[in-house]
Enzyme design. Structure first.
Site, PDB file in Angstrom:
ATOM      1  N   ARG A  18       0.844  -1.191   0.000  1.00  0.00           N
ATOM      2  CA  ARG A  18       0.000   0.000   0.000  1.00  0.00           C
ATOM      3  C   ARG A  18       0.878   1.239   0.000  1.00  0.00           C
ATOM      4  O   ARG A  18       1.709   1.423   0.875  1.00  0.00           O
ATOM      5  CB  ARG A  18      -0.910  -0.001   1.231  1.00  0.00           C
ATOM      6  CG  ARG A  18      -1.844   1.191   1.297  1.00  0.00           C
ATOM      7  CD  ARG A  18      -2.732   1.113   2.538  1.00  0.00           C
ATOM      8  NE  ARG A  18      -3.416   2.366   2.758  1.00  0.00           N
ATOM      9  CZ  ARG A  18      -2.886   3.406   3.409  1.00  0.00           C
ATOM     10  NH1 ARG A  18      -1.663   3.318   3.898  1.00  0.00           N
ATOM     11  NH2 ARG A  18      -3.576   4.519   3.579  1.00  0.00           N
ATOM     12  N   ARG A  54      -2.013  11.057  -1.964  1.00  0.00           N
ATOM     13  CA  ARG A  54      -2.815  12.103  -1.342  1.00  0.00           C
ATOM     14  C   ARG A  54      -3.155  13.148  -2.404  1.00  0.00           C
ATOM     15  O   ARG A  54      -2.267  13.842  -2.910  1.00  0.00           O
ATOM     16  CB  ARG A  54      -2.006  12.729  -0.195  1.00  0.00           C
ATOM     17  CG  ARG A  54      -2.769  13.688   0.663  1.00  0.00           C
ATOM     18  CD  ARG A  54      -1.880  14.221   1.773  1.00  0.00           C
ATOM     19  NE  ARG A  54      -1.599  13.210   2.783  1.00  0.00           N
ATOM     20  CZ  ARG A  54      -0.657  13.345   3.714  1.00  0.00           C
ATOM     21  NH1 ARG A  54       0.093  14.434   3.749  1.00  0.00           N
ATOM     22  NH2 ARG A  54      -0.463  12.391   4.605  1.00  0.00           N
ATOM     23  N   ARG A  67      18.548  -5.111   9.117  1.00  0.00           N
ATOM     24  CA  ARG A  67      19.262  -4.076   8.369  1.00  0.00           C
ATOM     25  C   ARG A  67      19.859  -3.125   9.400  1.00  0.00           C
ATOM     26  O   ARG A  67      19.289  -2.903  10.475  1.00  0.00           O
ATOM     27  CB  ARG A  67      18.315  -3.303   7.452  1.00  0.00           C
ATOM     28  CG  ARG A  67      17.752  -4.126   6.310  1.00  0.00           C
ATOM     29  CD  ARG A  67      18.790  -4.513   5.297  1.00  0.00           C
ATOM     30  NE  ARG A  67      19.269  -3.354   4.536  1.00  0.00           N
ATOM     31  CZ  ARG A  67      20.287  -3.399   3.675  1.00  0.00           C
ATOM     32  NH1 ARG A  67      20.960  -4.525   3.504  1.00  0.00           N
ATOM     33  NH2 ARG A  67      20.648  -2.323   3.001  1.00  0.00           N
ATOM     34  N   ARG A 112      19.507   9.489   2.809  1.00  0.00           N
ATOM     35  CA  ARG A 112      18.963  10.805   3.138  1.00  0.00           C
ATOM     36  C   ARG A 112      19.987  11.626   3.900  1.00  0.00           C
ATOM     37  O   ARG A 112      20.967  11.096   4.426  1.00  0.00           O
ATOM     38  CB  ARG A 112      17.679  10.688   3.935  1.00  0.00           C
ATOM     39  CG  ARG A 112      17.790   9.933   5.260  1.00  0.00           C
ATOM     40  CD  ARG A 112      16.431   9.799   5.923  1.00  0.00           C
ATOM     41  NE  ARG A 112      16.487   9.091   7.196  1.00  0.00           N
ATOM     42  CZ  ARG A 112      15.461   8.940   8.026  1.00  0.00           C
ATOM     43  NH1 ARG A 112      14.293   9.483   7.729  1.00  0.00           N
ATOM     44  NH2 ARG A 112      15.585   8.281   9.158  1.00  0.00           N
ATOM     45  N   GLU A 152      22.946   9.346   5.954  1.00  0.00           N
ATOM     46  CA  GLU A 152      22.519   8.042   6.466  1.00  0.00           C
ATOM     47  C   GLU A 152      22.700   6.970   5.391  1.00  0.00           C
ATOM     48  O   GLU A 152      22.207   7.116   4.270  1.00  0.00           O
ATOM     49  CB  GLU A 152      21.053   8.132   6.889  1.00  0.00           C
ATOM     50  CG  GLU A 152      20.518   6.943   7.638  1.00  0.00           C
ATOM     51  CD  GLU A 152      19.124   7.201   8.191  1.00  0.00           C
ATOM     52  OE1 GLU A 152      18.211   6.455   7.825  1.00  0.00           O
ATOM     53  OE2 GLU A 152      18.953   8.171   8.984  1.00  0.00           O
ATOM     54  N   TYR A 189       8.894  -4.303  13.877  1.00  0.00           N
ATOM     55  CA  TYR A 189       9.107  -2.874  13.683  1.00  0.00           C
ATOM     56  C   TYR A 189       8.086  -2.099  14.506  1.00  0.00           C
ATOM     57  O   TYR A 189       6.880  -2.273  14.358  1.00  0.00           O
ATOM     58  CB  TYR A 189       8.980  -2.475  12.216  1.00  0.00           C
ATOM     59  CG  TYR A 189       9.290  -1.008  12.027  1.00  0.00           C
ATOM     60  CD1 TYR A 189      10.602  -0.584  11.893  1.00  0.00           C
ATOM     61  CD2 TYR A 189       8.285  -0.056  12.061  1.00  0.00           C
ATOM     62  CE1 TYR A 189      10.902   0.763  11.765  1.00  0.00           C
ATOM     63  CE2 TYR A 189       8.571   1.285  11.939  1.00  0.00           C
ATOM     64  CZ  TYR A 189       9.878   1.690  11.791  1.00  0.00           C
ATOM     65  OH  TYR A 189      10.177   3.024  11.688  1.00  0.00           O
ATOM     66  N   ASP A 192       7.098   1.905  15.850  1.00  0.00           N
ATOM     67  CA  ASP A 192       7.326   3.341  15.999  1.00  0.00           C
ATOM     68  C   ASP A 192       7.383   3.654  17.488  1.00  0.00           C
ATOM     69  O   ASP A 192       6.986   2.834  18.330  1.00  0.00           O
ATOM     70  CB  ASP A 192       6.204   4.140  15.331  1.00  0.00           C
ATOM     71  CG  ASP A 192       6.362   4.191  13.811  1.00  0.00           C
ATOM     72  OD1 ASP A 192       7.502   4.219  13.333  1.00  0.00           O
ATOM     73  OD2 ASP A 192       5.328   4.187  13.114  1.00  0.00           O
TER      74      ASP A 192
END
Length: 371
Positions: free
Chosen positions: A178, A182, A255, A286, A306, A354, A356
């Protein structure tokens, strides 16, 4: 099994002074429990730790931007330190051209010159019809099916291949099932209601959580596990779950990230906290300019490049590789973890999941409710 007849020095030994361990310790202390935290690093806070360079709070282990829809968790962190109004609006740089992220009407205008949602949708549909496939078998095919060829090739392909260290055609389609599109002129990366950075940096959040709790740093619990286990009735473990069990079924994959800091004699290097470099030929994914997280006015600035790479022993594990092979391996370790009620496993590494930041806090609060 825990020995309920033995007198322990502590109720809880908590291995790891990151968010999960710190929140659990704070809640346990509120309930009258005595805790000891040990951490192999020389600082608390885990990956949220900030290093002060030139008066700037540098996110030592990569950018950490707090966001949540959960008012309870937002209020929880703000009781320790007020959070500012920082809004994450990253920019993508592809061969010198800049595009707004996430994919929104600004992105589509920059890509094709489209000015209305219908024009943008028509352009995407046209490319999906021309280049898409009925049965996407890999990440590349899945992404093209979702956003078309232009966005995929300029803003997804190179970045993803650097991030995972593999060609997009070799990555499973589910990784990118997904992709949000927007169709408004809105550069706010997150949809969450609450978002910000602690005023003064994440170290203040950690200090608030750990106030009055004994912490010992520079200690590798696994090197003297028997001795530490004897100190507490229960052990909360937040490290790598496979290492806890001596990797007896094999190592889990991760990773890892490498960071290169640069200090520049200027007030503003790139005008934004986060700029992604999406072409494969540029080795870093980035550049972070840390002062923008707190609207800094310092005369100098610090940037971080990074780099993503395969994890090896000795490196910091950042992202679990949740493919079928690793998930099956994790299940074996979890079965061992569930078999001994002396140990509580929590956090990204111990649960091989994972998380947040708000999710880690929520999981720690939920786990602590069982005390």
């Amino acid at each position: 099994m825990a020995d309920v007849t033995k007198k322990y020095t502590y109720d809880y030994l908590i291995v790891g002074a990151g968010l999960f361990g710190s929140v659990f310790a704070h809640e346990a202390k509120k309930k009258g429990k005595k805790c000891l935290i040990v951490d192999r690093r020389n600082h608390t806070g885990g990956n949220t730790f900030c290093e002060n360079i030139e008066g700037i709070n540098v996110h030592k282990y990569g950018a950490h931007i707090f966001h949540t829809n959960d008012k309870k968790i937002w209020d929880y962190v703000n009781q320790f330190v007020p959070f500012n109004r920082y809004t994450n609006s990253p920019v993508a740089n592809f061969k010198g051209k800049l595009y707004n992220l996430p994919f929104n009407m600004n992105t589509f205008y920059q890509m094709w010159g489209t000015k209305t949602p219908n024009e943008a949708k028509a352009k995407i549909d046209e490319q999906v019809q021309e280049f898409g496939t009925d049965r996407p078998m890999n990440l590349e095919e899945q992404a093209i099916n979702l956003v078309g060829k232009d966005i995929y090739e300029k803003l997804i392909k190179g970045y993803t291949e650097k991030q995972w260290g593999r060609k997009a055609t070799e990555l499973p389609a589910f990784i990118i099932k997904r992709l949000p599109l927007r169709f408004t002129y809105d550069n706010n990366y997150f949809n969450d209601k609450y978002q910000g950075i602690p005023e003064g940096g994440y170290n203040l959040l950690t200090e608030g959580l750990l106030e009055g709790i004994e912490v010992r740093l520079g200690i590798d619990y696994l090197q003297d596990r028997e001795s530490f286990d004897s100190l507490a009735e229960k052990v909360v473990y937040t490290g790598n779950i496979d290492e806890f069990f001596n990797c007896q079924f094999g190592q889990l994959d991760y990773r890892t990230l490498r960071f290169e800091n640069e200090t520049h004699e200027m007030e503003n290097y790139q005008g934004n906290a986060v700029i992604n470099y999406t072409e494969y030929e540029i080795p870093y994914t980035r550049i972070i300019e840390h002062k923008h997280f707190e609207f800094g006015k310092q005369k100098k600035t610090v940037i971080t490049k990074e780099f993503s790479s395969e994890w090896e022993n000795g490196a910091e594990p950042y992202y679990p590789v949740n493919n079928d092979k690793n998930n099956e391996l994790y299940k074996k370790y979890k079965a061992l973890a569930d078999a001994d009620d002396k140990y509580i496993f929590g956090g990204r590494l111990a649960e091989y999941k994972y998380y947040d930041m708000h999710q880690v806090i929520g999981a720690a609060l939920k786990k602590s409710e069982s005390i």
